[in-house]
Design a protein around this motif. Structure first.
Motif, PDB file in Angstrom:
ATOM      1  N   GLY A  66       0.850  -1.144  -0.114  1.00 22.19           N
ATOM      2  CA  GLY A  66      -0.072  -0.098   0.034  1.00 22.19           C
ATOM      3  C   GLY A  66       0.847   1.274   0.031  1.00 22.19           C
ATOM      4  N   LYS A  67       0.249   2.385  -0.120  1.00 23.22           N
ATOM      5  CA  LYS A  67       0.945   3.799  -0.055  1.00 23.22           C
ATOM      6  C   LYS A  67       0.812   4.337   1.178  1.00 23.22           C
ATOM      7  N   TRP A  68       1.611   4.540   1.982  1.00 25.50           N
ATOM      8  CA  TRP A  68       1.363   4.817   3.316  1.00 25.50           C
ATOM      9  C   TRP A  68       1.881   6.397   3.592  1.00 25.50           C
ATOM     10  N   LEU A  69       1.207   7.276   3.476  1.00 26.70           N
ATOM     11  CA  LEU A  69       1.566   8.796   3.649  1.00 26.70           C
ATOM     12  C   LEU A  69       1.734   9.055   5.058  1.00 26.70           C
ATOM     13  N   THR A  70       2.767   9.884   5.425  1.00 23.91           N
ATOM     14  CA  THR A  70       3.219  10.075   6.785  1.00 23.91           C
ATOM     15  C   THR A  70       4.073  11.543   6.979  1.00 23.91           C
ATOM     16  N   GLY A  71       3.843  11.958   7.976  1.00 24.74           N
ATOM     17  CA  GLY A  71       4.831  13.140   8.459  1.00 24.74           C
ATOM     18  C   GLY A  71       5.884  12.160   9.178  1.00 24.74           C
ATOM     19  N   SER A  72       7.106  12.974   9.862  1.00 20.09           N
ATOM     20  CA  SER A  72       7.980  12.271  10.722  1.00 20.09           C
ATOM     21  C   SER A  72       7.541  11.662  11.785  1.00 20.09           C
ATOM     22  N   PHE A  73       7.983  10.525  12.089  1.00 18.34           N
ATOM     23  CA  PHE A  73       7.918   9.813  13.410  1.00 18.34           C
ATOM     24  C   PHE A  73       9.058   9.325  14.072  1.00 18.34           C
ATOM     25  N   ASN A  74       9.068   8.935  15.274  1.00 20.39           N
ATOM     26  CA  ASN A  74      10.044   8.234  16.083  1.00 20.39           C
ATOM     27  C   ASN A  74      10.168   6.861  16.065  1.00 20.39           C
ATOM     28  N   LEU A  75      11.357   6.050  16.136  1.00 21.30           N
ATOM     29  CA  LEU A  75      11.301   4.780  16.374  1.00 21.30           C
ATOM     30  C   LEU A  75      11.620   4.421  17.895  1.00 21.30           C
ATOM     31  N   THR A  76      11.589   3.302  18.313  1.00 19.97           N
ATOM     32  CA  THR A  76      11.922   2.895  19.885  1.00 19.97           C
ATOM     33  C   THR A  76      13.069   1.878  19.641  1.00 19.97           C
ATOM     34  N   SER A  77      13.572   1.204  20.933  1.00 18.61           N
ATOM     35  CA  SER A  77      14.631   0.387  20.943  1.00 18.61           C
ATOM     36  C   SER A  77      13.959  -0.917  20.645  1.00 18.61           C
ATOM     37  N   HIS A  78      14.753  -1.888  20.301  1.00 16.65           N
ATOM     38  CA  HIS A  78      14.338  -3.182  20.188  1.00 16.65           C
ATOM     39  C   HIS A  78      13.040  -3.289  19.501  1.00 16.65           C
ATOM     40  N   LEU A  79      13.070  -2.421  18.065  1.00 13.26           N
ATOM     41  CA  LEU A  79      12.093  -2.451  17.455  1.00 13.26           C
ATOM     42  C   LEU A  79      12.506  -2.900  15.896  1.00 13.26           C
TER      43      LEU A  79
END
Length: 455
Positions: A79-92
């Protein structure tokens, strides 16, 4: 668990040589995460129109609870997933399935604004803050961005226009930026149209970037593929990178800010890559290198259709150093300038830099290289007060095209060469002997031993 598996890389931080057991030869196998959820479960819609920033943020917040249970995976289906900036987390693990495209919003209001990196002191393009990367990590451990050749598309056109028209409010964002983290993997993806950098590990340790295809149009201004920045124990392999400016650029901070931060880029292994850089260099060192760059092995690379092949950049006021660089088994074709080292490149962040902070460039070995349709073999322009020294050239054969104004041009540089055509400048044409500083570095390679001991 990835942390345990990647401990093999940790020993490289104290390495005094790069050899067959080096960074890219110590890559472990990644185990699956014991928990996985789909971005759809958090209300995301893959129609290319619905903004999914909150869905990504909520999903990652939920997956934090699995950090002490072996970690978790966020699955992004086709699919085409439009998004703004987001943060990851550890152990991901962020996993993009084949046919999945994460699309960066072209509305700057959906990109967070963050403080400048401390080793740069300000935004690199305009003073002040900078737009956060599309996919961002800060002080993480054991984080993976991978997939089944899924795609991250930064839709950089709006950013390129803003840059070219000088209408940026903040410095452009990158696509994947991981900051002050360790045990980082980015693999098995296609990355398109970055606003600025495509992959930017900064202040990181133990980084693997593997099997990535990165591209941006030839006229995209100052777009760069992979930028290891004040990071150590980095493997880049099996990548195809075609960019508007630089394909791979190693950095370590800007003038007084980089000197004060004092974190070098070191222990880097690059191999089996195909690189194109329309207006920049396929493989660049600097010009932001105030924290230092050292102990880099580059091997088995193909450089094509570019302004510059291998380039070392610095200037007065940078401080720092570029040293212990070993580059071998290179094929070049359609390159304007095969080799370049300049001490007169780049601007300064402000007027607080120390003009007496002289960079050092020494112990650079270029070996076993061929080139077709090269216009200029080499241009080495050092700094009068801090000449470039111990540039070692061996077994290099370049076919110069008929329009070449000259083959080599050199000033404030010295080094050694053997079996180099066309013949380099006299100050690079000293024959090495047992007392020369590059003899140990390259003599074992001449006799068929793959080990490259870094001096």
């Amino acid at each position: 668990m990835l942390v345990a598996l990647l401990l093999l890389l940790l020993a490289l931080s104290n390495a005094v040589s790069i050899n067959g057991d080096g960074t890219c030869d110590s890559i472990p196998t990644l185990d699956p995460r014991p928990h996985s959820v789909s971005i759809r479960e958090f209300g995301a819609v893959g129609d290319g129109k619905t903004l999914n920033t909150i869905a990504f943020q909520n999903a990652i917040f939920y997956l934090k609870s699995f950090a002490d249970k072996g970690g978790a995976q966020l699955y992004v289906p086709p699919g085409k997933w439009l998004t703004g900036s987001f943060n990851l987390t550890s152990h991901l693990t962020l996993f993009l399935e084949k046919g999945a495209v994460i699309i960066g919003s072209q509305d700057p209001s959906y990109w967070d604004v963050v403080a400048p990196l401390p080793s740069y002191g300000r935004g690199t393009e305009v003073p002040g803050g900078r737009y956060q990367s599309l996919i961002n990590g800060y002080k993480l451990e054991d984080v993976v961005v991978t997939g089944n050749n899924g795609t991250i598309d930064g839709m950089g056109m709006v950013w390129w226009d803003k840059f070219s028209s000088h209408s940026l409010n903040y410095s452009r964002p990158h696509l994947v930026e991981i900051v002050a983290s360790e045990y980082v993997v980015v693999s098995n993806l296609t990355i398109l149209n970055a606003p600025a950098y495509s992959i930017h590990p900064v202040y990181c340790s133990n980084v693997i970037i593997q099997n990535i295809s990165i591209s941006a149009p030839p006229d995209s201004p100052y777009t760069v593929g992979i930028v290891p920045d004040s990071s150590d124990n980095v493997c880049i392999e099996d990548c195809i990178i075609i960019m508007g400016f630089d394909a791979i650029a190693l950095k370590s901070g800007w003038d007084e800010y980089g000197i004060a931060y004092g974190r070098p880029t070191k222990n880097v292994h690059i191999r089996n890559v195909y690189l194109e850089a329309s207006s920049g260099s396929t493989l660049a060192f600097g010009s932001d290198m105030s924290g230092g760059i050292s102990n880099v092995l580059v091997e088995h690379v193909h450089l094509h259709n570019s302004h510059s092949g291998i380039e070392f950049r610095t200037t007065k006021g940078r401080g720092g150093y570029i040293r212990e660089i070993f580059i071998s088994n290179v094929e070049m074709e359609n390159i304007y300038k095969a080799f370049s080292a300049t001490g007169h490149c780049g601007s300064h962040p402000d007027d607080k830099f120390d003009p007496h902070a002289l960079p050092q460039l020494d112990h650079i070995t270029l070996q076993d290289m061929t080139g077709k349709n090269i216009t200029i073999a080499g241009n080495f322009s050092g700094i009068l007060e801090s000449p470039f020294t111990d540039i070692c050239l061996s077994n290099i054969s370049l076919s110069i095209n008929p329009v070449s104004p000259f083959s080599w041009e050199c000033s404030n540089v010295s080094g050694y060469s053997v079996s180099v055509l066309p013949e380099p400048c006299p100050n690079l044409n000293s024959s090495w002997n047992s007392s020369s500083s590059c003899f140990t570095l390259i003599s074992s390679n001449i006799h068929g031993n793959s080990k490259a001991s870094v001096l």
